[in-house]
Each structure stands twice: as C-alpha cells, then as structure tokens.
Design a protein around this motif. Structure first.
Motif, PDB file in Angstrom:
ATOM      1  N   LYS A  53       0.837  -1.204   0.000  1.00 54.98           N
ATOM      2  CA  LYS A  53       0.000   0.000   0.000  1.00 54.98           C
ATOM      3  C   LYS A  53       0.873   1.257   0.000  1.00 54.98           C
ATOM      4  CE  LYS A  53      -3.681   2.439   2.356  1.00 54.98           C
ATOM      5  NZ  LYS A  53      -4.564   2.546   3.479  1.00 54.98           N
ATOM      6  N   ARG A  54       1.944   1.250   0.806  1.00 53.32           N
ATOM      7  CA  ARG A  54       2.848   2.406   0.839  1.00 53.32           C
ATOM      8  C   ARG A  54       3.508   2.644  -0.518  1.00 53.32           C
ATOM      9  NH1 ARG A  54       3.706   0.556   6.038  1.00 53.32           N
ATOM     10  NH2 ARG A  54       5.473  -0.761   5.460  1.00 53.32           N
ATOM     11  N   ARG A  55       3.930   1.575  -1.171  1.00 57.45           N
ATOM     12  CA  ARG A  55       4.579   1.713  -2.480  1.00 57.45           C
ATOM     13  C   ARG A  55       3.600   2.233  -3.530  1.00 57.45           C
ATOM     14  NH1 ARG A  55       9.281  -0.548  -3.630  1.00 57.45           N
ATOM     15  NH2 ARG A  55       8.624  -1.396  -5.632  1.00 57.45           N
ATOM     16  N   ILE A  56       2.371   1.749  -3.491  1.00 56.69           N
ATOM     17  CA  ILE A  56       1.350   2.229  -4.429  1.00 56.69           C
ATOM     18  C   ILE A  56       1.065   3.697  -4.171  1.00 56.69           C
ATOM     19  CG2 ILE A  56      -1.086   2.021  -5.087  1.00 56.69           C
ATOM     20  CD1 ILE A  56      -0.723  -1.055  -4.589  1.00 56.69           C
ATOM     21  N   GLN A  57       0.940   4.075  -2.904  1.00 56.40           N
ATOM     22  CA  GLN A  57       0.697   5.486  -2.551  1.00 56.40           C
ATOM     23  C   GLN A  57       1.854   6.357  -3.033  1.00 56.40           C
ATOM     24  OE1 GLN A  57      -2.074   7.072  -0.801  1.00 56.40           O
ATOM     25  NE2 GLN A  57      -0.998   8.723  -1.854  1.00 56.40           N
ATOM     26  N   GLN A  58       3.082   5.902  -2.815  1.00 55.87           N
ATOM     27  CA  GLN A  58       4.255   6.666  -3.240  1.00 55.87           C
ATOM     28  C   GLN A  58       4.274   6.834  -4.760  1.00 55.87           C
ATOM     29  OE1 GLN A  58       7.956   4.789  -2.188  1.00 55.87           O
ATOM     30  NE2 GLN A  58       9.158   6.621  -2.635  1.00 55.87           N
ATOM     31  N   ALA A  59       4.019   5.760  -5.488  1.00 60.64           N
ATOM     32  CA  ALA A  59       4.010   5.826  -6.952  1.00 60.64           C
ATOM     33  C   ALA A  59       2.881   6.725  -7.452  1.00 60.64           C
ATOM     34  CB  ALA A  59       3.872   4.424  -7.539  1.00 60.64           C
ATOM     35  N   ALA A  60       1.706   6.614  -6.850  1.00 60.66           N
ATOM     36  CA  ALA A  60       0.570   7.451  -7.243  1.00 60.66           C
ATOM     37  C   ALA A  60       0.883   8.926  -7.006  1.00 60.66           C
ATOM     38  CB  ALA A  60      -0.685   7.029  -6.480  1.00 60.66           C
ATOM     39  N   ASP A  61       1.523   9.211  -5.881  1.00 60.14           N
ATOM     40  CA  ASP A  61       1.908  10.603  -5.584  1.00 60.14           C
ATOM     41  C   ASP A  61       2.871  11.145  -6.640  1.00 60.14           C
ATOM     42  OD1 ASP A  61       0.328  10.564  -3.329  1.00 60.14           O
ATOM     43  OD2 ASP A  61       2.003  10.268  -1.919  1.00 60.14           O
ATOM     44  N   LEU A  62       3.791  10.311  -7.089  1.00 57.71           N
ATOM     45  CA  LEU A  62       4.782  10.748  -8.079  1.00 57.71           C
ATOM     46  C   LEU A  62       4.146  11.149  -9.413  1.00 57.71           C
ATOM     47  CD1 LEU A  62       7.659   8.197  -7.451  1.00 57.71           C
ATOM     48  CD2 LEU A  62       7.707  10.667  -7.034  1.00 57.71           C
ATOM     49  N   VAL A  63       3.046  10.499  -9.758  1.00 57.85           N
ATOM     50  CA  VAL A  63       2.378  10.827 -11.023  1.00 57.85           C
ATOM     51  C   VAL A  63       1.122  11.663 -10.806  1.00 57.85           C
ATOM     52  CG1 VAL A  63       3.330   8.881 -12.319  1.00 57.85           C
ATOM     53  CG2 VAL A  63       1.183   8.590 -11.074  1.00 57.85           C
ATOM     54  N   HIS A  64       0.960  12.158  -9.583  1.00 55.98           N
ATOM     55  CA  HIS A  64      -0.155  13.048  -9.236  1.00 55.98           C
ATOM     56  C   HIS A  64      -1.514  12.411  -9.525  1.00 55.98           C
ATOM     57  CE1 HIS A  64       2.920  16.065  -8.697  1.00 55.98           C
ATOM     58  NE2 HIS A  64       3.346  15.834  -9.928  1.00 55.98           N
ATOM     59  N   GLU A  65      -1.667  11.163  -9.069  1.00 52.23           N
ATOM     60  CA  GLU A  65      -2.944  10.458  -9.190  1.00 52.23           C
ATOM     61  C   GLU A  65      -3.373   9.980  -7.816  1.00 52.23           C
ATOM     62  OE1 GLU A  65      -2.169   8.431 -13.583  1.00 52.23           O
ATOM     63  OE2 GLU A  65      -2.743   7.167 -11.906  1.00 52.23           O
ATOM     64  N   SER A  66      -4.659   9.764  -7.675  1.00 50.94           N
ATOM     65  CA  SER A  66      -5.129   9.148  -6.435  1.00 50.94           C
ATOM     66  C   SER A  66      -4.716   7.679  -6.460  1.00 50.94           C
ATOM     67  CB  SER A  66      -6.659   9.248  -6.339  1.00 50.94           C
ATOM     68  OG  SER A  66      -7.264   8.424  -7.319  1.00 50.94           O
ATOM     69  N   SER A  86      -6.561   5.237  -5.860  1.00 52.93           N
ATOM     70  CA  SER A  86      -7.633   4.518  -6.536  1.00 52.93           C
ATOM     71  C   SER A  86      -7.441   4.547  -8.048  1.00 52.93           C
ATOM     72  CB  SER A  86      -8.985   5.129  -6.156  1.00 52.93           C
ATOM     73  OG  SER A  86     -10.030   4.470  -6.814  1.00 52.93           O
ATOM     74  N   ASP A  87      -7.183   5.740  -8.608  1.00 52.09           N
ATOM     75  CA  ASP A  87      -6.955   5.845 -10.053  1.00 52.09           C
ATOM     76  C   ASP A  87      -5.710   5.084 -10.465  1.00 52.09           C
ATOM     77  OD1 ASP A  87      -9.208   7.349 -10.517  1.00 52.09           O
ATOM     78  OD2 ASP A  87      -8.147   9.284 -10.551  1.00 52.09           O
ATOM     79  N   PHE A  88      -4.656   5.183  -9.663  1.00 55.63           N
ATOM     80  CA  PHE A  88      -3.406   4.503  -9.982  1.00 55.63           C
ATOM     81  C   PHE A  88      -3.614   2.988 -10.025  1.00 55.63           C
ATOM     82  CE2 PHE A  88       0.671   2.583  -9.044  1.00 55.63           C
ATOM     83  CZ  PHE A  88       1.527   3.287  -9.874  1.00 55.63           C
ATOM     84  N   ALA A  89      -4.245   2.445  -8.983  1.00 53.41           N
ATOM     85  CA  ALA A  89      -4.465   0.994  -8.910  1.00 53.41           C
ATOM     86  C   ALA A  89      -5.418   0.528  -9.999  1.00 53.41           C
ATOM     87  CB  ALA A  89      -5.002   0.619  -7.528  1.00 53.41           C
ATOM     88  N   ARG A  90      -6.482   1.310 -10.272  1.00 45.72           N
ATOM     89  CA  ARG A  90      -7.439   0.940 -11.308  1.00 45.72           C
ATOM     90  C   ARG A  90      -6.754   0.890 -12.665  1.00 45.72           C
ATOM     91  NH1 ARG A  90      -9.339   3.967 -14.719  1.00 45.72           N
ATOM     92  NH2 ARG A  90      -9.037   5.863 -13.532  1.00 45.72           N
ATOM     93  N   THR A  91      -5.972   1.918 -12.975  1.00 44.87           N
ATOM     94  CA  THR A  91      -5.287   1.968 -14.261  1.00 44.87           C
ATOM     95  C   THR A  91      -4.313   0.806 -14.403  1.00 44.87           C
ATOM     96  OG1 THR A  91      -5.484   4.367 -14.314  1.00 44.87           O
ATOM     97  CG2 THR A  91      -3.819   3.403 -15.733  1.00 44.87           C
ATOM     98  N   ALA A  92      -3.561   0.527 -13.341  1.00 48.29           N
ATOM     99  CA  ALA A  92      -2.607  -0.582 -13.382  1.00 48.29           C
ATOM    100  C   ALA A  92      -3.331  -1.912 -13.611  1.00 48.29           C
ATOM    101  CB  ALA A  92      -1.797  -0.629 -12.092  1.00 48.29           C
ATOM    102  N   ALA A  93      -4.441  -2.115 -12.931  1.00 51.56           N
ATOM    103  CA  ALA A  93      -5.198  -3.359 -13.090  1.00 51.56           C
ATOM    104  C   ALA A  93      -5.785  -3.465 -14.498  1.00 51.56           C
ATOM    105  CB  ALA A  93      -6.308  -3.440 -12.047  1.00 51.56           C
ATOM    106  N   GLU A  94      -6.319  -2.360 -15.025  1.00 52.66           N
ATOM    107  CA  GLU A  94      -6.889  -2.374 -16.372  1.00 52.66           C
ATOM    108  C   GLU A  94      -5.818  -2.658 -17.416  1.00 52.66           C
ATOM    109  OE1 GLU A  94      -8.801   1.421 -16.750  1.00 52.66           O
ATOM    110  OE2 GLU A  94     -10.590   0.770 -15.657  1.00 52.66           O
ATOM    111  N   GLU A  95      -4.641  -2.022 -17.268  1.00 55.46           N
ATOM    112  CA  GLU A  95      -3.556  -2.246 -18.230  1.00 55.46           C
ATOM    113  C   GLU A  95      -3.074  -3.689 -18.190  1.00 55.46           C
ATOM    114  OE1 GLU A  95      -0.655   0.730 -17.234  1.00 55.46           O
ATOM    115  OE2 GLU A  95      -1.813   2.331 -18.196  1.00 55.46           O
ATOM    116  N   ARG A  96      -2.952  -4.259 -16.993  1.00 54.72           N
ATOM    117  CA  ARG A  96      -2.518  -5.655 -16.878  1.00 54.72           C
ATOM    118  C   ARG A  96      -3.566  -6.590 -17.465  1.00 54.72           C
ATOM    119  NH1 ARG A  96      -0.422  -9.452 -12.774  1.00 54.72           N
ATOM    120  NH2 ARG A  96       0.220 -11.175 -14.104  1.00 54.72           N
ATOM    121  N   ALA A  97      -4.834  -6.307 -17.214  1.00 52.78           N
ATOM    122  CA  ALA A  97      -5.896  -7.137 -17.769  1.00 52.78           C
ATOM    123  C   ALA A  97      -5.859  -7.106 -19.296  1.00 52.78           C
ATOM    124  CB  ALA A  97      -7.261  -6.670 -17.258  1.00 52.78           C
TER     125      ALA A  97
END
Length: 93
Positions: free
Chosen positions: A18-31, A33-44
């Motif tokens: 969770k911390r790593r996802i939050q850190q990565a999301a912060d780096l690209v200025h996304e929430s 939720s948006d970061f995880a959703r986009t990552a899951a959609e791209e992997r799918a």
C-alpha cells in the motif's frame, strides 16, 4: 460521451505494498484509486491480448506438424520451374 464508473472492486494488500502504491501514485499526481485501477486495467488488457494471440491446437496436430517440418523438402514442379527461371535471370546479368 464518458461513462461514469459505477462498479466497485475491493481487495486487501500488505501495508508495504500500500505504501509503495501510494508513493508511486503521488509521483504521477494520481489518487491511489486511479493509480491501482489503471494498473489493473492495463494488466488485464495485456493478459487478454496475450491469451488471444496464443493458438491452442491438439497435441496430436502439433506432433504431426513437427514431424512434417523435420522431413526433407521435396520441391514440386512449380518451385523447380521458378528456380530455373531465377537461374536464367541471374546468369544473364
């Protein structure tokens, strides 16, 4: 026309993840939720695309194909004629 997201998807993860996802999301200025959703959609999409590219064939068919490829080539008349034409063209130059 944009369709609003309405379906929910929840999952649990380790605190470090969770911390790593939050850190990565912060780096690209996304929430997160948006970061995880986009990552899951791209992997799918990637997994589905790879699955669609794979062709499943019965084992017997695959074995016969490999055996046929191992046989020496036997040129037919059309191939022999084409080779003769190619030799004549190359010899003229």
């Amino acid at each position: 026309m944009t369709i609003a997201a309405s379906a929910r998807f929840e999952f649990r993860l380790r605190p470090e993840a969770k911390r790593r996802i939050q850190q990565a999301a912060d780096l690209v200025h996304e929430s997160t939720s948006d970061f995880a959703r986009t990552a899951a959609e791209e992997r799918a999409e990637r997994v589905l695309r790879e699955h669609m590219m794979a062709t499943a064939v019965p084992a017997e068919f695959f074995d016969e194909l490999l055996a046929a490829l191992d046989q020496p080539a036997t040129p037919n008349q059309a191939l022999q004629a084409a080779a003769q034409r190619a030799r004549r063209i190359v010899e003229r130059r």
